[in-house]
Design a protein around this motif. Structure first.
Motif, PDB file in Angstrom:
ATOM      1  N   LEU A  63     -12.820  88.474 113.259  1.00 40.46           N
ATOM      2  CA  LEU A  63     -11.494  88.275 113.832  1.00 40.46           C
ATOM      3  C   LEU A  63     -11.047  89.509 114.601  1.00 40.46           C
ATOM      4  N   GLU A  64     -11.215  90.701 114.015  1.00 43.90           N
ATOM      5  CA  GLU A  64     -10.782  91.932 114.683  1.00 43.90           C
ATOM      6  C   GLU A  64     -11.634  92.229 115.908  1.00 43.90           C
ATOM      7  N   THR A  65     -12.921  91.873 115.852  1.00 44.09           N
ATOM      8  CA  THR A  65     -13.787  92.093 117.015  1.00 44.09           C
ATOM      9  C   THR A  65     -13.337  91.229 118.183  1.00 44.09           C
ATOM     10  N   ARG A  66     -13.070  89.964 117.914  1.00 43.62           N
ATOM     11  CA  ARG A  66     -12.570  89.087 118.977  1.00 43.62           C
ATOM     12  C   ARG A  66     -11.214  89.560 119.486  1.00 43.62           C
ATOM     13  N   TYR A  67     -10.395  90.048 118.568  1.00 41.90           N
ATOM     14  CA  TYR A  67      -9.081  90.558 118.963  1.00 41.90           C
ATOM     15  C   TYR A  67      -9.221  91.734 119.925  1.00 41.90           C
ATOM     16  N   GLU A  68     -10.127  92.672 119.602  1.00 39.89           N
ATOM     17  CA  GLU A  68     -10.275  93.845 120.464  1.00 39.89           C
ATOM     18  C   GLU A  68     -10.903  93.481 121.809  1.00 39.89           C
ATOM     19  N   LEU A  69     -11.817  92.503 121.820  1.00 39.51           N
ATOM     20  CA  LEU A  69     -12.361  92.055 123.098  1.00 39.51           C
ATOM     21  C   LEU A  69     -11.262  91.479 123.979  1.00 39.51           C
ATOM     22  N   GLY A  70     -10.435  90.618 123.396  1.00 39.00           N
ATOM     23  CA  GLY A  70      -9.340  90.042 124.170  1.00 39.00           C
ATOM     24  C   GLY A  70      -8.302  91.071 124.568  1.00 39.00           C
ATOM     25  N   ARG A  71      -8.032  92.019 123.677  1.00 36.17           N
ATOM     26  CA  ARG A  71      -7.000  93.026 123.965  1.00 36.17           C
ATOM     27  C   ARG A  71      -7.412  93.940 125.106  1.00 36.17           C
ATOM     28  N   VAL A  94      -8.286 103.592 137.232  1.00 34.44           N
ATOM     29  CA  VAL A  94      -7.866 102.836 136.052  1.00 34.44           C
ATOM     30  C   VAL A  94      -7.854 101.342 136.365  1.00 34.44           C
ATOM     31  N   GLU A  95      -7.466 100.987 137.573  1.00 32.35           N
ATOM     32  CA  GLU A  95      -7.413  99.571 137.968  1.00 32.35           C
ATOM     33  C   GLU A  95      -8.818  98.964 137.985  1.00 32.35           C
ATOM     34  N   GLN A  96      -9.823  99.707 138.422  1.00 28.72           N
ATOM     35  CA  GLN A  96     -11.197  99.195 138.440  1.00 28.72           C
ATOM     36  C   GLN A  96     -11.722  98.974 137.019  1.00 28.72           C
ATOM     37  N   VAL A  97     -11.357  99.866 136.119  1.00 26.18           N
ATOM     38  CA  VAL A  97     -11.768  99.692 134.725  1.00 26.18           C
ATOM     39  C   VAL A  97     -11.094  98.454 134.130  1.00 26.18           C
ATOM     40  N   ALA A  98      -9.840  98.258 134.463  1.00 23.82           N
ATOM     41  CA  ALA A  98      -9.118  97.080 133.972  1.00 23.82           C
ATOM     42  C   ALA A  98      -9.766  95.795 134.482  1.00 23.82           C
ATOM     43  N   GLU A  99     -10.190  95.794 135.740  1.00 23.25           N
ATOM     44  CA  GLU A  99     -10.856  94.620 136.293  1.00 23.25           C
ATOM     45  C   GLU A  99     -12.174  94.349 135.574  1.00 23.25           C
ATOM     46  N   ALA A 100     -12.938  95.411 135.301  1.00 24.36           N
ATOM     47  CA  ALA A 100     -14.201  95.240 134.590  1.00 24.36           C
ATOM     48  C   ALA A 100     -13.967  94.747 133.170  1.00 24.36           C
ATOM     49  N   ALA A 101     -12.923  95.259 132.530  1.00 21.36           N
ATOM     50  CA  ALA A 101     -12.603  94.833 131.166  1.00 21.36           C
ATOM     51  C   ALA A 101     -12.271  93.348 131.123  1.00 21.36           C
ATOM     52  N   LEU A 102     -11.504  92.887 132.083  1.00 21.54           N
ATOM     53  CA  LEU A 102     -11.099  91.491 132.114  1.00 21.54           C
ATOM     54  C   LEU A 102     -12.278  90.573 132.396  1.00 21.54           C
TER      55      LEU A 102
END
Length: 464
Positions: free
Chosen positions: A355-363, A424-432
């Protein structure tokens, strides 16, 4: 006479870190110190062997890496190939037409050298090092085993027995079970999944099969030899050409075909009766090093779970105490790359850890990395890269791996600057894009009778 004793007062760490005005402030990080990278001289021999040589002084040593593509043939021999290849790698240094095992060991030891052999579904690799002055002797031994290794019957029998025992022990380990299950989950029946043969397959291998595989597959065309150390590149290239002139073949080394792309889907629950721990392994598509988005992905991965100060590690280890370690990273496969997320936890917290792993992936996508998180990840990425290249062995391994991907030392020179330029914006795009929970599949290995109800209640889990 009166003796005066000066009392020594010891301050605590907290006292040292504070002043009368409050906590001491840390100075800002200075500019990244560049590690000078040598030029790499390259030559392709008439045999098709690609030779890379770099002059890296400092200690009078040389590092050697030989990579031979070693995929299974596209015929009936495919099933038995991993077992035969393992025995070939185990007996390559046990004797030639002119040297026995002791002779090889003694000749290498005389020049402070060593050689080792490993194999996997993609490649056979010979790695070694030695005194720079002894390079001609090291190359002489290497040439001898490449061209006339005999794989004596007795040595094959001895190594076969040892290998069967090692495989038996390894196949009982939870991490081995999890790795094999994950490979099958993401790549199906592709040969890349055959990382370890069974004991029965190894026991059935005859010495003639090992010798036949050497003749058919241990060939120079398509192979890469990398040498890094206190050596003269021009003279070394000449030495290699002379020493390996007899290593020839009319065929090319077999490259492993690209595995199928990962298909997102449910986690597969793999039943391991009596297990007190569970192995969580998730995987999703990633990017190769030459993709312009690789640097942002690398930083996004570090923020998520790529180093000790990551979000996931902070959650499941530091805050919840579910595990001693949790790690995520990029694994390169032929013509592609995959993202891996893995941790081992006690059975009673398996559902909570998932549950926490999925939470951190989504977060990571919903609450993008902050500038502070990106800067910390960037400093770690640049620093760890430079440290890994600050010795001959690290540089040799990295140059060899890049060469297999069609990249050179220029990629290394430019990568710190690429990391520094990531926003920071490029990292956010990669994260999403790459860390969305819906992009993953994987396996969960544990006692299904204990963990099954809890993990199934979370959804997205299939199996017994």
């Amino acid at each position: 006479m009166t003796a005066t004793t000066n009392a020594v007062t010891h301050r605590s760490a907290e006292e040292i870190g504070r002043t009368a005005a409050g906590p001491r402030t840390l100075p800002p990080l200075g500019p990244t110190r560049a590690v000078p990278l040598p030029d790499v001289e390259e030559q392709t021999l008439p045999s098709g062997l690609r030779v890379l040589v770099a002059h890296r002084p400092g200690v009078p040593m040389v590092e050697l890496r030989l990579r031979v593509p070693f995929a299974a043939p596209d015929d009936a021999g495919t099933a038995e190939h991993p077992a035969v290849a393992e025995l070939l790698s185990s007996t390559l240094l046990t004797g030639t037409e002119s040297r026995d095992r002791v002779g090889i060991d003694d000749e290498l030891a005389a020049v402070g050298a060593d050689l080792g052999v490993s194999v996997d579904p993609e490649r056979l690799q010979v790695s070694g090092s030695g005194l720079s002055a002894g390079l001609p002797d090291l190359l002489s031994v290497l040439a001898d085993v490449l061209t006339s290794a005999t794989h004596p019957d007795g040595e094959v029998a001895r190594e076969r027995e040892r290998l069967v025992e090692r495989i038996s022990v390894a196949r009982a380990q939870p991490r081995t079970i999890a790795r094999e299950a994950l490979q099958r989950r993401r790549f199906g029946d592709h040969p890349i999944t055959r990382e370890m043969p069974t004991g029965e397959e190894v026991a059935a291998v005859a010495p003639e099969q090992v010798r036949a595989l050497q003749a058919a597959a241990l060939v120079p065309g398509g192979s890469i030899l990398t040498l890094v150390g206190d050596i003269d590149p021009g003279a070394t290239l000449a030495q290699v050409e002379k020493a390996l002139a007899g290593w020839v073949s009319d065929t090319l080394a077999r490259e492993l075909s690209p595995p199928p792309p990962i298909t997102p889907g449910d986690l597969q629950l793999v039943h391991r009766p009596g297990s007190v721990q569970s192995q969580l392994r998730l995987s999703a598509p990633a990017l190769r090093r030459d993709d312009p988005r690789y640097a942002p992905l690398q930083l996004a991965n570090l923020v998520f779970g790529g180093y000790f100060s990551s979000r996931w590690m902070e959650n499941v280890r530091e805050d919840k105490g579910y595990t001693y370690g949790a790690h995520s990273g990029v694994e390169f496969v032929p013509a592609g790359a995959v993202l891996g997320v893995e941790t081992d936890v006690a059975s009673d917290v398996t559902a909570a850890a998932l549950l926490e792993t999925r939470y951190e992936l989504g977060r990571l996508g919903a609450v993008p990395p902050t500038a502070a998180e990106v800067d910390a990840a960037r400093a770690y990425a640049v620093g760890s890269l430079l440290i890994s290249l600050d010795n001959q062995g690290g540089l040799a391994s990295t140059v060899a791996a890049l060469a297999a991907d069609g990249l050179g030392v220029e990629w290394l020179r430019e990568h710190p600057a690429r990391l520094e330029a990531v926003t920071v914006e490029q990292v956010a795009e990669a994260a999403l894009e790459f860390f969305a929970p819906s992009a993953f599949t994987g396996v969960l290995v544990g006692d299904a009778d204990v963990i099954g109800a809890g993990v199934r209640a979370l959804g997205g889990v299939t199996g017994p």
